[in-house]
Enzyme design. Structure first.
Site, PDB file in Angstrom:
ATOM      1  N   ILE A   1       0.831  -1.207   0.000  1.00 44.81           N
ATOM      2  CA  ILE A   1       0.000   0.000   0.000  1.00 44.81           C
ATOM      3  C   ILE A   1       0.863   1.254   0.000  1.00 44.81           C
ATOM      4  CG2 ILE A   1      -1.797   1.287   1.220  1.00 44.81           C
ATOM      5  CD1 ILE A   1      -2.739  -1.325  -0.118  1.00 44.81           C
TER       6      ILE A   1
ATOM      7  N   SER B   1     -10.555  -1.547   6.246  1.00 47.46           N
ATOM      8  CA  SER B   1      -9.895  -2.536   5.388  1.00 47.46           C
ATOM      9  C   SER B   1     -10.350  -2.392   3.951  1.00 47.46           C
ATOM     10  CB  SER B   1     -10.206  -3.948   5.882  1.00 47.46           C
ATOM     11  OG  SER B   1     -11.552  -4.291   5.576  1.00 47.46           O
ATOM     12  N   CYS B   2      -9.640  -3.064   3.044  1.00 48.74           N
ATOM     13  CA  CYS B   2     -10.022  -3.024   1.627  1.00 48.74           C
ATOM     14  C   CYS B   2     -11.411  -3.633   1.429  1.00 48.74           C
ATOM     15  CB  CYS B   2      -8.986  -3.758   0.781  1.00 48.74           C
ATOM     16  SG  CYS B   2      -8.697  -5.479   1.262  1.00 48.74           S
ATOM     17  N   THR B   3     -11.703  -4.725   2.127  1.00 48.57           N
ATOM     18  CA  THR B   3     -13.005  -5.376   1.977  1.00 48.57           C
ATOM     19  C   THR B   3     -14.122  -4.504   2.531  1.00 48.57           C
ATOM     20  OG1 THR B   3     -11.979  -7.571   2.113  1.00 48.57           O
ATOM     21  CG2 THR B   3     -14.343  -7.439   2.520  1.00 48.57           C
TER      22      THR B   3
ATOM     23  N   HIS C   1     -10.851 -13.623  -1.808  1.00 45.48           N
ATOM     24  CA  HIS C   1      -9.807 -12.601  -1.670  1.00 45.48           C
ATOM     25  C   HIS C   1      -8.473 -13.082  -2.219  1.00 45.48           C
ATOM     26  CE1 HIS C   1      -7.335  -9.472   0.148  1.00 45.48           C
ATOM     27  NE2 HIS C   1      -8.413  -8.868   0.587  1.00 45.48           N
TER      28      HIS C   1
ATOM     29  N   THR D   1      -2.304 -12.623   0.304  1.00 47.14           N
ATOM     30  CA  THR D   1      -1.544 -11.458   0.747  1.00 47.14           C
ATOM     31  C   THR D   1      -0.226 -11.888   1.375  1.00 47.14           C
ATOM     32  OG1 THR D   1      -2.409 -11.375   3.016  1.00 47.14           O
ATOM     33  CG2 THR D   1      -3.735 -10.314   1.291  1.00 47.14           C
TER      34      THR D   1
ATOM     35  N   ASN E   1      -8.059  -4.960  -4.277  1.00 49.28           N
ATOM     36  CA  ASN E   1      -7.803  -4.817  -2.841  1.00 49.28           C
ATOM     37  C   ASN E   1      -6.551  -4.003  -2.537  1.00 49.28           C
ATOM     38  OD1 ASN E   1      -7.266  -7.763  -3.915  1.00 49.28           O
ATOM     39  ND2 ASN E   1      -5.600  -7.347  -2.473  1.00 49.28           N
TER      40      ASN E   1
END
Length: 481
Positions: free
Chosen positions: A138, A290-292, A318, A321, A457
């Site tokens: 990120i 969070s991304c979700t 997902h 990661t 994501n």
């Protein structure tokens, strides 16, 4: 019977369209670098786009809004904006063209004047220094976007990156290389050089210091000319208010934004949904959730506001990661120790519960789980919802299309028209939620719906982080979109 244009006529039309598109590209660039005015086309970035990309976006726009939006329309609007001497702004010229057709007005220049005439009353922003604390997936995407969108530097200015460990020439070269090239997102469209003497990266000609620190309170940012900085913590190691507040003890730090779900009293914010509940003048610590959570919350809010949700279950498919193992090995969590690129892995997600922090009406109504799958990026949330008001697939899709086109969530929801959409197609999408209209299922009774929401994501989430960062830093420009 409609006569087909000859090959020569088709070629002549194509050449004229491309000529106008090249003219538009120059206007886009001039407005951005000279006036800090950012032009978009239905939320799609236009800076650094080529002619073919812009014409393809126009084709999507015409299909999306079912209006005859042409390159000549948007070029005329861009020319008028260039004449108006506006303050820094973010303007969707596709939306302007769409609304113009809706109103039935005939004078486009007069229409643009009326719509953008009050822009001068919403100016007065002060540039904000930004520090990235942590430089992982990120952090590097945020650096790319911050440096690509600097313009005249009247909003957010990336001034430093904080990492752990000694900063050697080799380390700096490796940091620079990972910023230049990304296996998922491709090459950075800019220049990255190393200045070891200053211990800095020179990104697009601008110095960004690389600072070593063992803890959040350690750096003295004022030594680097940094004042009142927004610290964006990408490490995920500090998630409570107490831990994140350690950043505020560093000289030159002003606010803290966590790019992970916060714990306890930390405000978990889905930009576009609940940021206005937290005044930047009264709060110093924030979380971008969070991304979700950023993917599902906008869609759930729309459904709850229009149809009502009795209860539901969220299943996320997902991408794997860095938290998982590359090959089978010990892991503190069950199943995540198995090789990420070889297995589908059932694991937990707190996204269903986290939604209620942004939409309190959904507290206790949602369960959630996740399956990590062997793709490096690009995820899918399946929303299984029992509704208070009966609906149909057509009506539910119409609701989502409306909110993707107008209202407070246009930056968060993209409405997909494609029936060929797959996970690799959504990599690099700005919006955190891509609503797959062709996949929608509504039960015969109309009280149960299955919605499919794709999300990048990494990239989509990074844009949510930047949107929230601009709100916290109070550098939001006049916007029309």
């Amino acid at each position: 019977m409609k006569l087909m244009k000859s090959y020569e006529e088709q070629l002549s039309l194509e050449v004229e369209q491309r000529r106008m598109t090249v003219e538009l590209i120059k206007l886009i660039s001039d407005l951005w670098y000279e006036n800090n005015i950012e032009l978009l086309l239905f939320r799609n970035q236009l800076i650094d786009r080529n002619a073919s990309e812009i014409l393809n976006l126009l084709d999507y726009a015409k299909e999306f809004v079912q209006k005859p939006i042409s390159i000549s329309n948007v070029l005329k609007i861009a020319k008028k904006i260039r004449e108006m001497d506006l303050p820094p702004a973010k303007i969707d010229i596709g939306k302007l063209a769409y609304v113009f057709h809706l109103t039935g007005e005939t004078d486009m220049e007069d229409f643009v004047l009326k719509k953008l005439g009050d822009a001068h009353n919403k100016n007065g922003i002060k540039p904000k220094d930004v520090v990235l604390y942590g430089f992982g997936r990120i952090g590097r995407l945020l650096a790319r976007e911050l440096m690509s969108r600097t313009g005249k530097g009247v909003q957010m200015r990336l001034r430093a990156i904080v990492t752990r460990g000694q900063i050697t020439k080799e380390v700096l070269e490796k940091r620079a290389s990972m910023l230049r090239k990304d296996s998922v997102h491709g090459y950075f469209k800019g220049s990255v050089k190393v200045d070891f003497e200053q211990q800095a990266l020179i990104i697009n000609g601008t110095t960004v210091f690389v600072i070593s620190a063992d803890g959040p309170e350690d750096p003295d940012y004022t030594k680097y000319g940094i004042r009142d900085a927004l610290i964006i913590d990408n490490t995920g190691a500090f998630r409570t208010e107490e831990a994140l507040s350690r950043h505020l003890k560093a000289k030159g730090a002003d606010k803290v934004l966590l790019t992970a779900p916060g714990i306890g009293n930390v405000p978990n914010i889905v930009y576009g949904v609940n940021q206005h509940h937290f005044d930047p003048d009264k709060h110093s610590v924030f979380s971008a959730a969070s991304c979700t959570t950023n993917a599902i919350t906008p869609v759930l809010k729309v459904v709850n506001d229009t149809l009502g949700i009795k209860h539901g279950h969220i299943e996320t498919i997902h991408a794997y990661t860095n938290d998982q193992n590359l090959v089978d090995n010990m892991h503190k969590k069950y199943r995540r120790g198995r090789a990420a690129a070889l297995n589908m892995v059932i694991t937990e997600t707190g996204a269903g519960k986290a939604v209620s922090k942004a939409v309190p009406e959904l507290a206790g109504k949602l369960t959630s789980n996740a399956i990590r799958v062997p793709v490096p990026n690009g995820s899918l949330a399946i929303l299984n919802l029992n509704l208070q008001t009966k609906t149909s697939k057509e009506d539910l899709n119409a609701i989502m299309k409306k909110y993707a086109l107008e209202g407070d969530l246009v930056e968060q929801i993209r409405y997909s028209l494609s029936n060929e959409l797959v996970s690799s197609d959504i990599v690099g999408t700005l919006e955190p939620a891509i609503f797959d209209s062709h996949a929608t299922i509504v039960s015969k009774g109309g009280d149960n719906a299955l919605l499919y929401v794709w999300y990048d994501n990494e990239y989509g989430y990074s844009h949510q982080v930047l949107g929230l960062a601009k709100y916290i830093a109070k550098v939001r420009r006049f916007a029309y979109y």
